[in-house]
Each structure stands twice: as C-alpha cells, then as structure tokens.
Design a protein around this motif. Sequence first.
Motif, PDB file in Angstrom:
ATOM      1  N   ARG A  54       0.836  -1.213   0.000  1.00 47.62           N
ATOM      2  CA  ARG A  54       0.000   0.000   0.000  1.00 47.62           C
ATOM      3  C   ARG A  54       0.867   1.257   0.000  1.00 47.62           C
ATOM      4  N   VAL A  55       1.929   1.252   0.786  1.00 44.02           N
ATOM      5  CA  VAL A  55       2.826   2.411   0.821  1.00 44.02           C
ATOM      6  C   VAL A  55       3.487   2.603  -0.543  1.00 44.02           C
ATOM      7  N   LEU A  56       4.006   1.532  -1.122  1.00 44.53           N
ATOM      8  CA  LEU A  56       4.660   1.644  -2.432  1.00 44.53           C
ATOM      9  C   LEU A  56       3.681   2.084  -3.510  1.00 44.53           C
ATOM     10  N   ASN A  57       2.461   1.579  -3.499  1.00 44.70           N
ATOM     11  CA  ASN A  57       1.449   2.002  -4.468  1.00 44.70           C
ATOM     12  C   ASN A  57       1.138   3.486  -4.316  1.00 44.70           C
ATOM     13  N   TYR A  58       1.047   3.942  -3.084  1.00 41.55           N
ATOM     14  CA  TYR A  58       0.805   5.364  -2.811  1.00 41.55           C
ATOM     15  C   TYR A  58       1.938   6.217  -3.399  1.00 41.55           C
ATOM     16  N   LEU A  59       3.180   5.822  -3.134  1.00 38.72           N
ATOM     17  CA  LEU A  59       4.329   6.576  -3.631  1.00 38.72           C
ATOM     18  C   LEU A  59       4.390   6.566  -5.155  1.00 38.72           C
ATOM     19  N   GLN A  60       4.112   5.422  -5.758  1.00 38.78           N
ATOM     20  CA  GLN A  60       4.139   5.324  -7.218  1.00 38.78           C
ATOM     21  C   GLN A  60       3.026   6.152  -7.849  1.00 38.78           C
ATOM     22  N   SER A  61       1.841   6.132  -7.259  1.00 38.80           N
ATOM     23  CA  SER A  61       0.718   6.879  -7.829  1.00 38.80           C
ATOM     24  C   SER A  61       0.953   8.385  -7.774  1.00 38.80           C
ATOM     25  N   ARG A  62       1.770   8.842  -6.844  1.00 36.70           N
ATOM     26  CA  ARG A  62       2.087  10.270  -6.735  1.00 36.70           C
ATOM     27  C   ARG A  62       3.458  10.600  -7.317  1.00 36.70           C
ATOM     28  N   GLN A  63       4.041   9.653  -8.015  1.00 37.69           N
ATOM     29  CA  GLN A  63       5.326   9.810  -8.697  1.00 37.69           C
ATOM     30  C   GLN A  63       6.420  10.308  -7.746  1.00 37.69           C
ATOM     31  N   LEU A  64       6.504   9.652  -6.595  1.00 41.01           N
ATOM     32  CA  LEU A  64       7.494  10.023  -5.577  1.00 41.01           C
ATOM     33  C   LEU A  64       8.647   9.025  -5.471  1.00 41.01           C
ATOM     34  N   MET A  65       8.610   7.959  -6.236  1.00 46.35           N
ATOM     35  CA  MET A  65       9.641   6.926  -6.092  1.00 46.35           C
ATOM     36  C   MET A  65      11.042   7.427  -6.433  1.00 46.35           C
ATOM     37  N   SER A  66      11.145   8.459  -7.269  1.00 46.52           N
ATOM     38  CA  SER A  66      12.471   8.999  -7.589  1.00 46.52           C
ATOM     39  C   SER A  66      13.087   9.712  -6.382  1.00 46.52           C
ATOM     40  N   ALA A  67      12.254  10.032  -5.389  1.00 48.01           N
ATOM     41  CA  ALA A  67      12.735  10.688  -4.174  1.00 48.01           C
ATOM     42  C   ALA A  67      12.891   9.689  -3.025  1.00 48.01           C
ATOM     43  N   VAL A  68      12.857   8.398  -3.354  1.00 51.90           N
ATOM     44  CA  VAL A  68      13.037   7.340  -2.361  1.00 51.90           C
ATOM     45  C   VAL A  68      14.287   6.552  -2.731  1.00 51.90           C
ATOM     46  N   LYS A  69      15.192   6.423  -1.785  1.00 47.71           N
ATOM     47  CA  LYS A  69      16.456   5.725  -2.031  1.00 47.71           C
ATOM     48  C   LYS A  69      16.391   4.259  -1.599  1.00 47.71           C
ATOM     49  N   TRP A  70      15.620   3.971  -0.533  1.00 49.02           N
ATOM     50  CA  TRP A  70      15.598   2.632   0.039  1.00 49.02           C
ATOM     51  C   TRP A  70      14.275   2.408   0.753  1.00 49.02           C
ATOM     52  N   VAL A  71      13.755   1.182   0.677  1.00 46.49           N
ATOM     53  CA  VAL A  71      12.525   0.794   1.370  1.00 46.49           C
ATOM     54  C   VAL A  71      12.804  -0.502   2.121  1.00 46.49           C
ATOM     55  N   SER A  72      12.405  -0.547   3.388  1.00 42.51           N
ATOM     56  CA  SER A  72      12.650  -1.749   4.189  1.00 42.51           C
ATOM     57  C   SER A  72      11.818  -2.926   3.680  1.00 42.51           C
ATOM     58  N   GLU A  73      12.297  -4.098   3.996  1.00 43.07           N
ATOM     59  CA  GLU A  73      11.574  -5.328   3.660  1.00 43.07           C
ATOM     60  C   GLU A  73      10.456  -5.541   4.680  1.00 43.07           C
ATOM     61  N   PRO A  74       9.439  -6.323   4.327  1.00 45.90           N
ATOM     62  CA  PRO A  74       8.373  -6.595   5.297  1.00 45.90           C
ATOM     63  C   PRO A  74       8.911  -7.354   6.505  1.00 45.90           C
ATOM     64  N   GLY A  75       8.341  -7.030   7.656  1.00 50.29           N
ATOM     65  CA  GLY A  75       8.735  -7.707   8.892  1.00 50.29           C
ATOM     66  C   GLY A  75       7.530  -8.401   9.500  1.00 50.29           C
ATOM     67  N   SER A  76       7.418  -8.351  10.803  1.00 49.13           N
ATOM     68  CA  SER A  76       6.275  -8.992  11.462  1.00 49.13           C
ATOM     69  C   SER A  76       5.261  -7.963  11.954  1.00 49.13           C
ATOM     70  N   LEU A  77       5.529  -6.678  11.736  1.00 48.88           N
ATOM     71  CA  LEU A  77       4.612  -5.599  12.081  1.00 48.88           C
ATOM     72  C   LEU A  77       4.318  -4.762  10.837  1.00 48.88           C
ATOM     73  N   PRO A  78       3.127  -4.169  10.733  1.00 46.86           N
ATOM     74  CA  PRO A  78       2.833  -3.310   9.581  1.00 46.86           C
ATOM     75  C   PRO A  78       3.537  -1.957   9.726  1.00 46.86           C
ATOM     76  N   MET A  79       4.784  -1.922   9.297  1.00 51.66           N
ATOM     77  CA  MET A  79       5.604  -0.726   9.411  1.00 51.66           C
ATOM     78  C   MET A  79       6.624  -0.732   8.275  1.00 51.66           C
ATOM     79  N   VAL A  80       6.874   0.446   7.709  1.00 52.00           N
ATOM     80  CA  VAL A  80       7.842   0.576   6.623  1.00 52.00           C
ATOM     81  C   VAL A  80       8.814   1.692   6.987  1.00 52.00           C
TER      82      VAL A  80
END
Length: 97
Positions: free
Chosen positions: A41-67
Amino acid sequence: MWIEAIVMPREEDTPYRPSLLRDRRAVYEVGRHESLQFRERVLNYLQSRQLMSAVKWVSEPGSLPMVTLRCQERVLEQLRQAPQFEAGKSLSLELQS
C-alpha cells in the motif's frame, strides 16, 4: 538531503481485541502477511504520486505493519498528509566516545 522516515497505518477507532490464535507461528505468519500488504500500500501510494524517484531505500516486510524509508523530506510531507498513514522522521543517534 536524505532522511529516514517511518510509516505505519493510522489507528482505527475499533477497540483492541487480542488474537485468538495461540500458536506463535500462526501469529507470526498473520503479522508477516499484514506487513507485506501494508508495504505494498505504501509503495502504491508513492508510485501513484510519482514520488519513487525521491526514495532511495525501502525496508523489507517484517512482522509488524511498518515501513522504513530513506527518502527526501517531500516524501515524508506527502505521507503525513495521507489519511491512511502515520509517518514521522526517525531519530538519529550519533554516539561519541
């Protein structure tokens, strides 16, 4: 300038109910699934607003809903304005000996 931001789902008004699952493995798997869905959901939000070029790194999924993101300040501002997310800047600890 790159910052580290933490994104979590906004809390709902529904009261907390403990899980009926007693098996730790099952609880962990449910948490992993929720974490994976939230990350998407976070990645879809960022992609839909064309913000991925301003993101350098995204954490992998863990055991809690947190990015955790390594991103520019404007990404954090957009996430803070989104009603479905709680977002903030992580504190950096610079230790000196």
